[in-house]
Motif scaffolding. Structure first.
Motif, PDB file in Angstrom:
ATOM      1  N   LEU A 101       0.876  -0.848   0.379  1.00  0.00           N
ATOM      2  CA  LEU A 101       0.131  -0.098   0.253  1.00  0.00           C
ATOM      3  C   LEU A 101       1.003   1.052  -0.197  1.00  0.00           C
ATOM      4  O   LEU A 101       0.544   2.122  -1.101  1.00  0.00           O
ATOM      5  CB  LEU A 101      -1.403   0.159   1.926  1.00  0.00           C
ATOM      6  N   VAL A 102       1.388   0.990   0.986  1.00  0.00           N
ATOM      7  CA  VAL A 102       2.799   2.555   1.125  1.00  0.00           C
ATOM      8  C   VAL A 102       3.671   2.650  -0.322  1.00  0.00           C
ATOM      9  O   VAL A 102       3.926   3.875  -0.787  1.00  0.00           O
ATOM     10  CB  VAL A 102       3.475   2.089   2.103  1.00  0.00           C
ATOM     11  N   TRP A 103       3.996   2.125  -0.721  1.00  0.00           N
ATOM     12  CA  TRP A 103       4.667   1.305  -2.698  1.00  0.00           C
ATOM     13  C   TRP A 103       3.618   2.572  -3.660  1.00  0.00           C
ATOM     14  O   TRP A 103       4.585   2.977  -4.513  1.00  0.00           O
ATOM     15  CB  TRP A 103       5.017   0.226  -2.549  1.00  0.00           C
ATOM     16  N   ALA A 104       2.615   1.779  -3.299  1.00  0.00           N
ATOM     17  CA  ALA A 104       0.957   2.205  -4.401  1.00  0.00           C
ATOM     18  C   ALA A 104       1.050   4.119  -3.816  1.00  0.00           C
ATOM     19  O   ALA A 104       1.318   4.692  -4.942  1.00  0.00           O
ATOM     20  CB  ALA A 104       0.198   0.963  -4.468  1.00  0.00           C
ATOM     21  N   VAL A 105       1.040   4.093  -2.808  1.00  0.00           N
ATOM     22  CA  VAL A 105       0.610   6.132  -2.358  1.00  0.00           C
ATOM     23  C   VAL A 105       1.773   6.028  -3.345  1.00  0.00           C
ATOM     24  O   VAL A 105       2.227   7.779  -3.201  1.00  0.00           O
ATOM     25  CB  VAL A 105       0.790   6.042  -1.465  1.00  0.00           C
TER      26      VAL A 105
END
Lengths: 130, 113
Positions: free
Chosen positions: A114-118
């Motif tokens: 999730l952090v990667w995508a954001v």
């Protein structure tokens, strides 16, 4: 009577062909070649950027060569494979315990994804792509 | 207790691995767009130069590049060993020196901007 330990000579250059698990390990190892080469390209990019607008424009034009395009595709595959395997490994490397229970591994890896995508979306937004 | 220099090598490797995992895919995507002739607005000279002219921008660029270089050097060392190149001291020295030189060069280029 002394007991001699069994010493098996492993073929040093093709041991990883013995098991698919070793092969996946080596596939991940190989991504370091492309990522490392891309890091060198980034250092060159900083040199070109510091050399002025003409040098930077020439650098951007040089990026459009067929060899550069192939290299970018390979580096992209390597970067994504490295990222995915890294995030999948986080649940084993950093198990999180709350009270008696361990947080399910999927949550830990999922949070990283999730952090990667954001972060990626923010970078793309700042760079004006989206 | 025996002292080891391993943490010194290992910490930037772990930090670099995390930085590579989070940042490298999107960086390569930006590069790929440029390679396809669709240069992202953020990669124009004005934008990128403006970003690198700020202290924060310099710090981000240096942090990402230096940590990635160090991590890659360490991973390449392991890769060489796994492929049967057992001259580990030589390979490790060459790769770590290359990573240090690359980081120093990056710092120098960024200071010029």
């Amino acid at each position: 009577m002394s007991r001699r330990p069994l010493i098996r000579e492993l073929p040093p250059t093709r041991w990883f062909l013995r098991h698919p698990r070793y092969l996946r390990y080596m596939a991940r190892e190989v991504t370091s070649l492309f990522v490392g080469a891309y890091c060198v390209l980034l250092v060159i990019a900083m040199q070109r950027l510091s050399a002025g607008p003409v040098a930077w424009q020439e650098f951007l034009v040089a990026l459009r060569s067929p060899a550069s395009l192939v290299f970018h595709l390979a580096a992209m595959a390597a970067a994504f494979y490295h990222a995915g395997t890294w995030f999948n490994a986080t649940q084993k490397a950093m198990p999180l315990q709350i009270g008696e229970d361990f947080v399910p591994g999927a949550y830990i890896s999922g949070a990283h994804y999730l952090v990667w995508a954001v972060l990626s979306l923010v970078v793309l937004f700042v760079a004006g792509v989206i | 207790m025996a002292k080891s220099h391993k943490p010194v090598v290992w910490f930037p490797f772990a930090a670099g691995g995390t930085v590579i995992a989070f940042c490298m895919p999107v960086i390569v995507v930006l590069g790929l767009l440029a390679a396809l002739g669709q240069v992202p607005p953020g990669l124009s000279y004005e934008s990128l130069h403006g970003f690198a002219a700020h202290g924060t921008g310099k710090l981000i660029l240096f942090g990402v590049i230096a940590l990635s270089l160090w991590s890659s050097a360490h991973r390449l060392r392991c890769t060489c060993y796994d492929f049967g190149l057992r001259a580990d001291t030589l390979i490790a020295t060459m790769l770590y020196v290359a990573a240090i030189v690359g980081s120093a060069a990056t710092a120098m280029f960024l200071f010029r901007i």
